[in-house]
Design a protein around this motif. Structure first.
Motif, PDB file in Angstrom:
ATOM      1  N   GLN A   1      40.641   2.710  94.354  1.00  0.00           N
ATOM      2  CA  GLN A   1      41.490   3.879  94.525  1.00  0.00           C
ATOM      3  C   GLN A   1      40.695   5.177  94.518  1.00  0.00           C
ATOM      4  OE1 GLN A   1      42.600   6.521  92.387  1.00  0.00           O
ATOM      5  NE2 GLN A   1      44.088   7.265  93.906  1.00  0.00           N
ATOM      6  N   GLU A   2      39.631   5.261  93.731  1.00  0.00           N
ATOM      7  CA  GLU A   2      38.862   6.503  93.689  1.00  0.00           C
ATOM      8  C   GLU A   2      38.177   6.764  95.026  1.00  0.00           C
ATOM      9  OE1 GLU A   2      35.615   6.486  90.911  1.00  0.00           O
ATOM     10  OE2 GLU A   2      35.222   4.353  91.203  1.00  0.00           O
ATOM     11  N   TYR A   3      37.862   5.714  95.761  1.00  0.00           N
ATOM     12  CA  TYR A   3      37.259   5.887  97.083  1.00  0.00           C
ATOM     13  C   TYR A   3      38.311   6.318  98.101  1.00  0.00           C
ATOM     14  CZ  TYR A   3      32.799   3.889  95.609  1.00  0.00           C
ATOM     15  OH  TYR A   3      31.590   3.679  94.986  1.00  0.00           O
ATOM     16  N   THR A   4      39.463   5.654  98.098  1.00  0.00           N
ATOM     17  CA  THR A   4      40.497   6.024  99.070  1.00  0.00           C
ATOM     18  C   THR A   4      41.001   7.441  98.813  1.00  0.00           C
ATOM     19  OG1 THR A   4      42.244   5.003  97.731  1.00  0.00           O
ATOM     20  CG2 THR A   4      41.199   3.628  99.408  1.00  0.00           C
ATOM     21  N   ALA A   5      41.124   7.816  97.541  1.00  0.00           N
ATOM     22  CA  ALA A   5      41.581   9.173  97.220  1.00  0.00           C
ATOM     23  C   ALA A   5      40.576  10.214  97.695  1.00  0.00           C
ATOM     24  CB  ALA A   5      41.818   9.310  95.718  1.00  0.00           C
ATOM     25  N   ALA A   6      39.283   9.929  97.497  1.00  0.00           N
ATOM     26  CA  ALA A   6      38.252  10.870  97.948  1.00  0.00           C
ATOM     27  C   ALA A   6      38.218  10.959  99.474  1.00  0.00           C
ATOM     28  CB  ALA A   6      36.887  10.447  97.413  1.00  0.00           C
ATOM     29  N   ALA A   7      38.436   9.831 100.151  1.00  0.00           N
ATOM     30  CA  ALA A   7      38.458   9.845 101.621  1.00  0.00           C
ATOM     31  C   ALA A   7      39.626  10.675 102.135  1.00  0.00           C
ATOM     32  CB  ALA A   7      38.550   8.419 102.150  1.00  0.00           C
ATOM     33  N   GLU A   8      40.788  10.496 101.535  1.00  0.00           N
ATOM     34  CA  GLU A   8      41.962  11.274 101.961  1.00  0.00           C
ATOM     35  C   GLU A   8      41.769  12.756 101.690  1.00  0.00           C
ATOM     36  OE1 GLU A   8      45.160   7.610 101.212  1.00  0.00           O
ATOM     37  OE2 GLU A   8      45.098   9.333  99.836  1.00  0.00           O
ATOM     38  N   LYS A   9      41.145  13.087 100.562  1.00  0.00           N
ATOM     39  CA  LYS A   9      40.907  14.500 100.249  1.00  0.00           C
ATOM     40  C   LYS A   9      39.909  15.103 101.233  1.00  0.00           C
ATOM     41  CE  LYS A   9      39.631  17.692  96.534  1.00  0.00           C
ATOM     42  NZ  LYS A   9      39.235  17.836  95.107  1.00  0.00           N
ATOM     43  N   ALA A  10      38.872  14.353 101.586  1.00  0.00           N
ATOM     44  CA  ALA A  10      37.883  14.852 102.543  1.00  0.00           C
ATOM     45  C   ALA A  10      38.525  15.117 103.898  1.00  0.00           C
ATOM     46  CB  ALA A  10      36.736  13.851 102.680  1.00  0.00           C
ATOM     47  N   ALA A  11      39.352  14.171 104.371  1.00  0.00           N
ATOM     48  CA  ALA A  11      40.024  14.343 105.659  1.00  0.00           C
ATOM     49  C   ALA A  11      40.953  15.546 105.636  1.00  0.00           C
ATOM     50  CB  ALA A  11      40.801  13.075 106.016  1.00  0.00           C
ATOM     51  N   ASP A  12      41.694  15.698 104.543  1.00  0.00           N
ATOM     52  CA  ASP A  12      42.621  16.818 104.424  1.00  0.00           C
ATOM     53  C   ASP A  12      41.877  18.153 104.344  1.00  0.00           C
ATOM     54  OD1 ASP A  12      45.402  17.912 103.835  1.00  0.00           O
ATOM     55  OD2 ASP A  12      44.337  18.530 102.028  1.00  0.00           O
ATOM     56  N   THR A  13      40.782  18.175 103.600  1.00  0.00           N
ATOM     57  CA  THR A  13      40.004  19.402 103.441  1.00  0.00           C
ATOM     58  C   THR A  13      39.446  19.884 104.774  1.00  0.00           C
ATOM     59  OG1 THR A  13      39.402  18.825 101.173  1.00  0.00           O
ATOM     60  CG2 THR A  13      37.989  20.404 102.305  1.00  0.00           C
ATOM     61  N   ILE A  14      38.960  18.958 105.580  1.00  0.00           N
ATOM     62  CA  ILE A  14      38.362  19.329 106.867  1.00  0.00           C
ATOM     63  C   ILE A  14      39.437  19.555 107.924  1.00  0.00           C
ATOM     64  CG2 ILE A  14      36.802  18.525 108.701  1.00  0.00           C
ATOM     65  CD1 ILE A  14      35.229  17.040 106.532  1.00  0.00           C
ATOM     66  N   GLY A  15      40.605  18.943 107.751  1.00  0.00           N
ATOM     67  CA  GLY A  15      41.692  19.102 108.713  1.00  0.00           C
ATOM     68  C   GLY A  15      41.683  18.063 109.816  1.00  0.00           C
ATOM     69  N   LEU A  16      41.372  16.829 109.459  1.00  0.00           N
ATOM     70  CA  LEU A  16      41.231  15.745 110.432  1.00  0.00           C
ATOM     71  C   LEU A  16      42.493  14.899 110.529  1.00  0.00           C
ATOM     72  CD1 LEU A  16      37.682  14.804 109.220  1.00  0.00           C
ATOM     73  CD2 LEU A  16      38.183  15.433 111.595  1.00  0.00           C
ATOM     74  N   ASP A  17      42.908  14.613 111.750  1.00  0.00           N
ATOM     75  CA  ASP A  17      43.985  13.649 111.975  1.00  0.00           C
ATOM     76  C   ASP A  17      43.460  12.226 111.902  1.00  0.00           C
ATOM     77  OD1 ASP A  17      46.621  15.093 112.908  1.00  0.00           O
ATOM     78  OD2 ASP A  17      44.973  16.199 113.822  1.00  0.00           O
ATOM     79  N   TYR A  18      42.208  12.038 112.318  1.00  0.00           N
ATOM     80  CA  TYR A  18      41.575  10.722 112.275  1.00  0.00           C
ATOM     81  C   TYR A  18      40.118  10.902 111.883  1.00  0.00           C
ATOM     82  CZ  TYR A  18      38.862   6.745 113.891  1.00  0.00           C
ATOM     83  OH  TYR A  18      37.969   5.702 113.939  1.00  0.00           O
ATOM     84  N   CYS A  19      39.623   9.997 111.056  1.00  0.00           N
ATOM     85  CA  CYS A  19      38.190  10.014 110.732  1.00  0.00           C
ATOM     86  C   CYS A  19      37.819   8.728 110.012  1.00  0.00           C
ATOM     87  CB  CYS A  19      37.828  11.212 109.846  1.00  0.00           C
ATOM     88  SG  CYS A  19      38.535  11.160 108.180  1.00  0.00           S
ATOM     89  N   ALA A  20      36.519   8.537 109.875  1.00  0.00           N
ATOM     90  CA  ALA A  20      35.965   7.523 108.982  1.00  0.00           C
ATOM     91  C   ALA A  20      35.066   8.254 107.998  1.00  0.00           C
ATOM     92  CB  ALA A  20      35.183   6.470 109.748  1.00  0.00           C
ATOM     93  N   VAL A  21      35.273   8.006 106.728  1.00  0.00           N
ATOM     94  CA  VAL A  21      34.477   8.640 105.679  1.00  0.00           C
ATOM     95  C   VAL A  21      33.538   7.589 105.108  1.00  0.00           C
ATOM     96  CG1 VAL A  21      34.511  10.001 103.560  1.00  0.00           C
ATOM     97  CG2 VAL A  21      36.453  10.118 105.148  1.00  0.00           C
ATOM     98  N   ASP A  22      32.239   7.881 105.141  1.00  0.00           N
ATOM     99  CA  ASP A  22      31.230   6.947 104.647  1.00  0.00           C
ATOM    100  C   ASP A  22      30.797   7.358 103.248  1.00  0.00           C
ATOM    101  OD1 ASP A  22      31.388   5.723 107.099  1.00  0.00           O
ATOM    102  OD2 ASP A  22      29.595   6.693 107.908  1.00  0.00           O
ATOM    103  N   PHE A  23      30.826   6.396 102.334  1.00  0.00           N
ATOM    104  CA  PHE A  23      30.494   6.645 100.936  1.00  0.00           C
ATOM    105  C   PHE A  23      29.263   5.857 100.512  1.00  0.00           C
ATOM    106  CE2 PHE A  23      35.057   7.467 101.015  1.00  0.00           C
ATOM    107  CZ  PHE A  23      35.166   8.621 100.237  1.00  0.00           C
ATOM    108  N   LEU A  24      28.477   6.463  99.637  1.00  0.00           N
ATOM    109  CA  LEU A  24      27.459   5.752  98.882  1.00  0.00           C
ATOM    110  C   LEU A  24      28.036   5.451  97.509  1.00  0.00           C
ATOM    111  CD1 LEU A  24      24.351   7.950  99.781  1.00  0.00           C
ATOM    112  CD2 LEU A  24      25.161   5.875 100.936  1.00  0.00           C
ATOM    113  N   ARG A  25      27.594   4.345  96.929  1.00  0.00           N
ATOM    114  CA  ARG A  25      28.054   3.996  95.579  1.00  0.00           C
ATOM    115  C   ARG A  25      27.112   4.632  94.560  1.00  0.00           C
ATOM    116  NH1 ARG A  25      31.991   0.358  94.656  1.00  0.00           N
ATOM    117  NH2 ARG A  25      32.656  -1.068  96.309  1.00  0.00           N
ATOM    118  N   GLY A  26      27.519   5.755  94.003  1.00  0.00           N
ATOM    119  CA  GLY A  26      26.720   6.409  92.986  1.00  0.00           C
ATOM    120  C   GLY A  26      26.946   5.803  91.614  1.00  0.00           C
ATOM    121  N   LYS A  27      26.080   6.128  90.668  1.00  0.00           N
ATOM    122  CA  LYS A  27      26.213   5.606  89.307  1.00  0.00           C
ATOM    123  C   LYS A  27      27.541   6.014  88.680  1.00  0.00           C
ATOM    124  CE  LYS A  27      21.240   5.575  88.350  1.00  0.00           C
ATOM    125  NZ  LYS A  27      20.147   6.191  87.543  1.00  0.00           N
ATOM    126  N   ASP A  28      28.031   7.200  89.058  1.00  0.00           N
ATOM    127  CA  ASP A  28      29.259   7.717  88.456  1.00  0.00           C
ATOM    128  C   ASP A  28      30.458   7.675  89.402  1.00  0.00           C
ATOM    129  OD1 ASP A  28      27.908   8.391  86.043  1.00  0.00           O
ATOM    130  OD2 ASP A  28      27.096  10.172  87.033  1.00  0.00           O
TER     131      ASP A  28
END
Length: 303
Positions: free
Chosen positions: A234-261
């Motif tokens: 859920q923390e990944y999907t929430a961050a992806a949705e926030k990134a898309a909303d912040t930039i103003g995207l109707d469609y995107c793919a958000v790529d994540f690295l798995r950080g320690k935190d």
């Protein structure tokens, strides 16, 4: 309802042709029509105002018969030309511009409090002039440590991304890249060769996959990566949705690295290909995106 899909005719391969076919099917399933056209068929002329032309003839929403543009290119000025012609454009030009420039992407994400690898912007150096980056390079080495990652601001498919192992490599990279927009990032060792891609449509995460390479620090398929479908946390999907909303995207793919935190946004792609994801049994992205676009236009219920 009729729409126009714009793609770049200078870059056409199997991924592109499969994507065009998928969108034709997706819109047809929603009883709509999409016409695919190369961006080179359109020209902008500036005089007392900007005029858009299609194959030499004036083009606008009123006379063209189109209701929207699905813009699968990075020509920001052309995308803005379609907006001025009276057509809705997906994604919006400014959102595409932010995604296309990795420096802009990380600035916008940082301002919104979205976690990403620590990123440092180099000084502007005019073409042909002497670089003056010694103090900057000392700062970068001290701040990020080694290895670190250098990226050109404009690039895709994992290209224009370099692993810098030591100070000599950093000096060489800056000398090579100093006249180009680029950035330096902290290397996330625990995620080397692995990332998580989450597809977002209309502000909602609709699917995810993990990409992994055993032979390169980049996870892209072009560099030996493989892909599998996952149920992202859920923390990944929430961050992806926030990134898309912040930039103003109707469609995107958000790529994540798995950080320690937790998740760290590596990149946001406004026109990410989806054929490999769908071939593994993922959701029909073309159909979902078509429904979202038509829903915004009031043609069908949104996906």
């Amino acid at each position: 309802m009729r729409g126009l899909l714009i793609y770049n005719g200078s870059f056409v391969n199997r991924q592109v042709t499969d994507m065009l076919a998928a969108f034709k099917r997706g819109f047809r399933e929603s009883s709509a029509e999409i016409t695919c056209e190369e961006s080179g068929a359109f020209s902008l002329a500036y005089n007392s105002g900007t005029r858009l032309y299609r194959r030499g003839r004036p083009f606008d929403a009123e006379t063209s018969g189109f209701s929207f543009v699905l813009f699968w290119d990075k020509d920001i000025l052309l995308a803005e030309g379609f907006l001025r012609s009276g057509l809705s454009v997906f994604n919006a030009p400014r959102a595409i511009e932010i995604c296309d420039n990795k420096l802009l992407t990380h600035g916008v994400l940082c301002d919104a409090g979205i976690p990403a690898p620590q990123t440092i912007k180099p000084p502007l150096v005019f073409d042909g002039c002497a670089g003056g980056g010694s103090g900057f390079l000392d700062f970068t080495a001290a701040k990020l440590g080694f290895p670190l990652v250098a990226k050109e601001a404009y690039g895709s498919l994992g290209e224009q991304v370099y692993l810098i192992k030591d100070r000599a490599g950093l000096d060489a990279a800056f000398f090579r890249l100093q006249y180009k927009p680029h950035l330096y990032q902290k290397f996330i060792a625990e995620s080397a060769g692995t990332d998580i891609r989450i597809y977002v449509i209309g502000g909602k995460a609709i699917g995810a996959c993990e990409r992994r390479s055993e032979i390169d620090f980049r996870s892209n398929v072009q560099w030996g990566g493989t892909m599998r479908l996952i149920n992202a946390e859920q923390e990944y999907t929430a961050a992806a949705e926030k990134a898309a909303d912040t930039i103003g995207l109707d469609y995107c793919a958000v790529d994540f690295l798995r950080g320690k935190d937790g998740p760290l946004v590596c990149e946001v792609n406004s026109n990410a290909f989806f054929g490999a994801y769908c071939a593994l049994g993922g959701r029909d992205i073309a159909a979902l995106y078509a429904r979202h676009i038509l829903g915004k236009a009031g043609h069908v219920k949104r996906a």
